[in-house]
Design an enzyme around this catalytic site. Structure first.
Site, short mmCIF file in Angstrom:
data_model
loop_
_atom_site.label_atom_id
_atom_site.label_comp_id
_atom_site.label_asym_id
_atom_site.label_seq_id
_atom_site.Cartn_x
_atom_site.Cartn_y
_atom_site.Cartn_z
N PRO A 1 0.83 -1.21 0.00
CA PRO A 1 0.00 0.00 0.00
C PRO A 1 0.86 1.27 0.00
CG PRO A 1 -0.75 -1.57 1.67
CD PRO A 1 0.59 -2.05 1.18
N GLU A 2 0.62 2.13 -0.97
CA GLU A 2 1.26 3.45 -1.00
C GLU A 2 0.14 4.48 -1.08
OE1 GLU A 2 4.88 4.03 -2.99
OE2 GLU A 2 5.45 1.92 -3.01
N LYS B 1 -0.68 8.31 3.38
CA LYS B 1 -0.98 6.89 3.56
C LYS B 1 -1.99 6.66 4.68
CE LYS B 1 3.63 5.34 2.12
NZ LYS B 1 4.76 4.46 2.48
N ARG C 1 15.32 -0.64 3.99
CA ARG C 1 14.31 -1.03 3.00
C ARG C 1 15.00 -1.59 1.77
NH1 ARG C 1 12.50 4.00 5.11
NH2 ARG C 1 10.53 3.81 6.25
#
Length: 272
Positions: free
Chosen positions: A2-3, A51, A254
């Site tokens: 999800p972005e 977000k 990340r």
């Protein structure tokens, strides 16, 4: 993953079904808010902020963040759910009256879920930078915020939600490739207005899609330039795409993907 575009589309779908409707069921499965009952109150709107998602009901907002695995689903009464019930953290039914449920919104595996007084929404989202998909998008402010720490790698800086809200790991990787800069490049050495404009155009191009694509191709395995393509040939030059780790701290890392030919840099990343 999800972005900002995923959350924006979720908010649009929820708003279309729920705005102007009366809450018929309110089940918040978080201990701190388990006793909250908004039954009978009117849903004013559902909006996204980066977000984050805000479901505004009466004088309250149900604030949620999808994190890695969360999602909001809409169901007609009695229809089967696509995820197991034990993953549901919020169940909000709505209808034209308190006795006539027409839709059920279910929030699954939400990373953040809380009920706030609407007057206190800024406590949850006030720290965010300009929203790439917001009506008040301010590119100049985003550039200024990114410029505040010139030594930070651009890959890290564009994911800091205090700089600009909505970009996650996938977009950060793709932005670096499309801009022709290595992920480790300090923001002081990057054309920030170009990066910001490109990010704004990419996320807007994808906001109404169920499939995200930065290449313009919606076919399976054709949607990204470098993200998720370690060991595969670069779509531009044929060099093998590499993968490493990069983040704001040693404990927060990340996945980062890059083409060593299209995105050269003197600061080497360690291949994962």
């Amino acid at each position: 993953m999800p972005e900002g575009d995923t959350v924006w589309l979720s908010a649009q779908n929820l708003n279309a079904a729920m705005a102007g409707q009366v809450v018929t069921r309110c089940d918040i499965r978080v201990p701190a808010f388990a006793t909250v009952d908004l039954t009978g109150q009117l849903v004013e709107e559902v909006v996204s902020r980066g977000k984050h998602l805000l479901m505004r009901i009466g004088e309250y907002s149900i604030h949620s963040h999808l994190k890695m695995e969360g999602s909001w689903h809409l169901y007609r009464p009695g229809s089967p759910w696509r995820r197991p019930e034990w993953q549901a953290r919020a169940i909000i039914g709505v209808g034209s009256s308190a006795e006539a449920e027409e839709w059920t919104a279910v929030g699954f595996s939400l990373g953040i879920l809380e009920v706030l007084e609407r007057a206190n929404e800024e406590d949850a989202v006030g720290h965010l930078g300009p929203d790439l998909l917001g009506p008040d998008w301010d590119a100049a402010s985003a550039v200024e915020r990114l410029s505040r720490d010139p030594a930070v790698p651009v890959f890290v800086a564009v994911q800091e939600q205090r700089n600009l809200a909505g970009i996650g790991n996938e977009y950060a990787n793709e932005l670096c490739f499309l801009a022709g800069v290595a992920p480790t490049t300090p923001v002081a050495e990057v054309d920030l207005p170009r990066i910001v404009d490109l990010g704004h155009r990419l996320i807007n191009a994808n906001k109404n899609r169920s499939i995200r694509s930065t290449t313009g191709d919606l076919r399976p395995k054709k949607t990204s330039w470098v993200y998720g393509r370690v060991g595969q040939p670069c779509r531009r030059c044929g060099t093998s795409v590499r993968k490493g780790q990069l983040g704001p701290t040693p404990l927060i890392q990340r996945d980062v993907y890059w083409c060593p030919r299209c995105q050269p840099d003197s600061v080497a990343l360690t291949d994962k």
